[in-house]
Design a protein around this motif. Sequence first.
Motif, PDB file in Angstrom:
ATOM      1  N   VAL A 102       0.862  -1.177   0.000  1.00 21.75           N
ATOM      2  CA  VAL A 102       0.000   0.000   0.000  1.00 21.75           C
ATOM      3  C   VAL A 102       0.903   1.232   0.000  1.00 21.75           C
ATOM      4  O   VAL A 102       1.890   1.283   0.728  1.00 21.75           O
ATOM      5  CB  VAL A 102      -0.921   0.045   1.242  1.00 21.75           C
ATOM      6  CG1 VAL A 102      -1.892   1.207   1.138  1.00 21.75           C
ATOM      7  CG2 VAL A 102      -1.665  -1.261   1.405  1.00 21.75           C
ATOM      8  N   LYS A 103       0.572   2.223  -0.820  1.00 25.89           N
ATOM      9  CA  LYS A 103       1.419   3.402  -0.924  1.00 25.89           C
ATOM     10  C   LYS A 103       0.596   4.685  -0.912  1.00 25.89           C
ATOM     11  O   LYS A 103      -0.628   4.654  -1.076  1.00 25.89           O
ATOM     12  CB  LYS A 103       2.253   3.336  -2.208  1.00 25.89           C
ATOM     13  CG  LYS A 103       3.236   2.173  -2.270  1.00 25.89           C
ATOM     14  CD  LYS A 103       4.027   2.196  -3.574  1.00 25.89           C
ATOM     15  CE  LYS A 103       5.014   1.030  -3.626  1.00 25.89           C
ATOM     16  NZ  LYS A 103       5.795   1.026  -4.893  1.00 25.89           N
ATOM     17  N   GLY A 104       1.314   5.817  -0.752  1.00 23.49           N
ATOM     18  CA  GLY A 104       0.697   7.123  -0.881  1.00 23.49           C
ATOM     19  C   GLY A 104      -0.461   7.380   0.061  1.00 23.49           C
ATOM     20  O   GLY A 104      -0.404   7.050   1.251  1.00 23.49           O
ATOM     21  N   TYR A 146      12.214  -3.455   3.153  1.00 24.27           N
ATOM     22  CA  TYR A 146      10.788  -3.310   2.827  1.00 24.27           C
ATOM     23  C   TYR A 146      10.470  -1.848   2.513  1.00 24.27           C
ATOM     24  O   TYR A 146      10.995  -0.929   3.134  1.00 24.27           O
ATOM     25  CB  TYR A 146       9.918  -3.794   3.995  1.00 24.27           C
ATOM     26  CG  TYR A 146      10.044  -5.274   4.233  1.00 24.27           C
ATOM     27  CD1 TYR A 146       9.195  -6.177   3.593  1.00 24.27           C
ATOM     28  CD2 TYR A 146      11.045  -5.781   5.051  1.00 24.27           C
ATOM     29  CE1 TYR A 146       9.329  -7.547   3.789  1.00 24.27           C
ATOM     30  CE2 TYR A 146      11.179  -7.147   5.251  1.00 24.27           C
ATOM     31  CZ  TYR A 146      10.318  -8.022   4.615  1.00 24.27           C
ATOM     32  OH  TYR A 146      10.458  -9.368   4.816  1.00 24.27           O
ATOM     33  N   ASN A 147       9.608  -1.647   1.531  1.00 28.39           N
ATOM     34  CA  ASN A 147       9.137  -0.312   1.148  1.00 28.39           C
ATOM     35  C   ASN A 147      10.278   0.633   0.748  1.00 28.39           C
ATOM     36  O   ASN A 147      10.215   1.830   0.994  1.00 28.39           O
ATOM     37  CB  ASN A 147       8.342   0.325   2.300  1.00 28.39           C
ATOM     38  CG  ASN A 147       7.202  -0.545   2.770  1.00 28.39           C
ATOM     39  OD1 ASN A 147       6.540  -1.194   1.967  1.00 28.39           O
ATOM     40  ND2 ASN A 147       6.990  -0.596   4.061  1.00 28.39           N
ATOM     41  N   LYS A 175      14.726   7.909  10.775  1.00 29.43           N
ATOM     42  CA  LYS A 175      14.508   6.802   9.830  1.00 29.43           C
ATOM     43  C   LYS A 175      13.050   6.506   9.478  1.00 29.43           C
ATOM     44  O   LYS A 175      12.721   6.262   8.328  1.00 29.43           O
ATOM     45  CB  LYS A 175      15.155   5.516  10.366  1.00 29.43           C
ATOM     46  CG  LYS A 175      16.633   5.618  10.654  1.00 29.43           C
ATOM     47  CD  LYS A 175      17.163   4.311  11.219  1.00 29.43           C
ATOM     48  CE  LYS A 175      18.640   4.405  11.554  1.00 29.43           C
ATOM     49  NZ  LYS A 175      19.168   3.148  12.103  1.00 29.43           N
ATOM     50  N   VAL A 176      12.155   6.473  10.459  1.00 29.50           N
ATOM     51  CA  VAL A 176      10.792   5.982  10.232  1.00 29.50           C
ATOM     52  C   VAL A 176       9.896   7.062   9.622  1.00 29.50           C
ATOM     53  O   VAL A 176       9.860   8.192  10.099  1.00 29.50           O
ATOM     54  CB  VAL A 176      10.166   5.471  11.536  1.00 29.50           C
ATOM     55  CG1 VAL A 176       8.772   4.886  11.273  1.00 29.50           C
ATOM     56  CG2 VAL A 176      11.055   4.417  12.190  1.00 29.50           C
ATOM     57  N   THR A 177       9.179   6.678   8.576  1.00 25.07           N
ATOM     58  CA  THR A 177       8.152   7.540   7.985  1.00 25.07           C
ATOM     59  C   THR A 177       6.883   6.711   7.813  1.00 25.07           C
ATOM     60  O   THR A 177       6.907   5.488   7.959  1.00 25.07           O
ATOM     61  CB  THR A 177       8.588   8.079   6.613  1.00 25.07           C
ATOM     62  OG1 THR A 177       8.678   6.974   5.679  1.00 25.07           O
ATOM     63  CG2 THR A 177       9.929   8.783   6.686  1.00 25.07           C
ATOM     64  N   ILE A 178       5.788   7.368   7.488  1.00 22.53           N
ATOM     65  CA  ILE A 178       4.553   6.631   7.215  1.00 22.53           C
ATOM     66  C   ILE A 178       4.762   5.735   5.995  1.00 22.53           C
ATOM     67  O   ILE A 178       4.336   4.578   5.969  1.00 22.53           O
ATOM     68  CB  ILE A 178       3.377   7.605   6.963  1.00 22.53           C
ATOM     69  CG1 ILE A 178       3.120   8.468   8.208  1.00 22.53           C
ATOM     70  CG2 ILE A 178       2.112   6.841   6.572  1.00 22.53           C
ATOM     71  CD1 ILE A 178       2.776   7.681   9.459  1.00 22.53           C
ATOM     72  N   GLU A 179       5.452   6.244   4.990  1.00 29.42           N
ATOM     73  CA  GLU A 179       5.611   5.506   3.733  1.00 29.42           C
ATOM     74  C   GLU A 179       6.497   4.270   3.876  1.00 29.42           C
ATOM     75  O   GLU A 179       6.250   3.241   3.261  1.00 29.42           O
ATOM     76  CB  GLU A 179       6.192   6.443   2.659  1.00 29.42           C
ATOM     77  CG  GLU A 179       6.080   5.907   1.241  1.00 29.42           C
ATOM     78  CD  GLU A 179       4.650   5.814   0.733  1.00 29.42           C
ATOM     79  OE1 GLU A 179       4.407   5.023  -0.197  1.00 29.42           O
ATOM     80  OE2 GLU A 179       3.765   6.512   1.257  1.00 29.42           O
TER      81      GLU A 179
END
Length: 372
Positions: free
Chosen positions: A112-114, A140-141, A179-183
Motif C-alpha cells: 500500500v502506498k501514498g 521493505y518499502n 529513519k521511520v516515515t509513514i511511507e
Amino acid sequence: MKKKFLSLFGVLLLCSTMIMGEVSVHAYNINGADMFWTQQEKNTCTLASAVMLLRRKAALLNDADYKSITESSLKSKAWNKGLMWDFEFSTKNYTYTVQHAAIDSFNNAPDVKGEAKKAVVLSWLKSRPEGVCLYARKGYNGFHDSNHCVLLTDYTGGLFYAADPAKNASRVTIDKVRKVTIENAASIWYVSKVKKSNGTVVKTVSSSSSSKDAGSAIALSDANMSLSTVYYTYNGQVRKPKVTFKMNNKKVSSAHYSLSYPNAKNVGKYCITAKGKGEYCGNKHAYFYILPKAVTISSLKKKKKGFTVSYKKVQGNVKYQIAYRIKNGSWKYAYSSTVKNLKSKKTYQVKVRAYNNGAYGSYGKVKSIKTK
C-alpha cells in the motif's frame, strides 16, 4: 438567557476536554514527560516504544501503577532477541495484551502506498489515543537503513506526531524522528485487549462500543477475522474461503466491509484483504494456503560422497526440497536432486517435499542410501 448560555458553554467545555483526552478527564497526562521513554540499550527501540505505548494506555485507564512499565520489567515478558509479536504485561491493576500486525510489504501483506498508506495508518490510530508502535524494517518499502521503531502518538492538524526512543523521546512531528516515515513503515504493535486484575475485560476507547459513543468509525482491525478453511490441498481449482468477522462475539454484517480475493489456484500462501465500509474503517488481512501433495521418492543412486534422488513430481507450480541426514543426526537441506560433499561410505536418510511461496507440503516416506 444567561443561564442557558452558561450551560451551553459548560457542555462545549466538557466535550472539548473529552476530545483532548487531557488531565481533566484522566488522572495522568498521556503527553506528560513520564509517558515517554529513551531506550536503554542500542537495539531496544521496539522495547522502548512498547514501554511508551503501554504507559500511555495505562494513563488513559488511570492505572496508578503505570511507572512499573519499564524496559527491564517489560523485557522479561516481551523480549526474545527482539520484541515478541504477541505478549502480555501486567501491572497491579491491569493486564495489557499487545499484538503485531503487518501494514504492507511485510509478512506477505499487500503493498500500500501514498494516500492509501496514510489511510491505513490513520485507521489504526483512529480508535487508539495511546498510539501504535511504528516499525520500519530493512528491505521493505524501499527502506535500506537499519531497522527502527518509534511510537506514533496521534494525527493532529494534518500532521502525524511520534516519539523516538533513540532521541530523548518526546512528542514531535514525525519528520523529526530517525529513519521511520509513514511511507516506509512495514508493521505495527498495538494494544489489543485490557483486563482488570480480576479477569474482567475492560471496554476502552478502542472497543466498538466506545468508538460509537465517541462518534468515530470502528477500526476493522479490532474485529476477529476468520476463514472457513485455512489449508487446502492443490487440485487445480481456484480456492476462495468464506470470511466471517466478529466483534465482541457478535457477527459483523458483510455490509460493513468489502473483500479482495487473490487468484488462488497454484500452491502458495495467499492473502485476503478486507476493507471497512460505513461505520467501519481501515483494513484487515487473513491468510490461507494451498498445499502440494506429498512427494514420493522413486529411486536413490549412490555417488562418491553423495547421491542422486529421483521423485514423482506433483502439480501446482512447485519447487522441491531434499532433506537428508545421517541416522539420528540433524536434518540438512538441498534444492538440487544431486547432493554432494557428504561423508563417504555412510548411510543417509532422505526425504523430499514440494513447496512454493510460503506453502510447504508433507514429506514423503523416508528412504536410505549409502554413499560410495
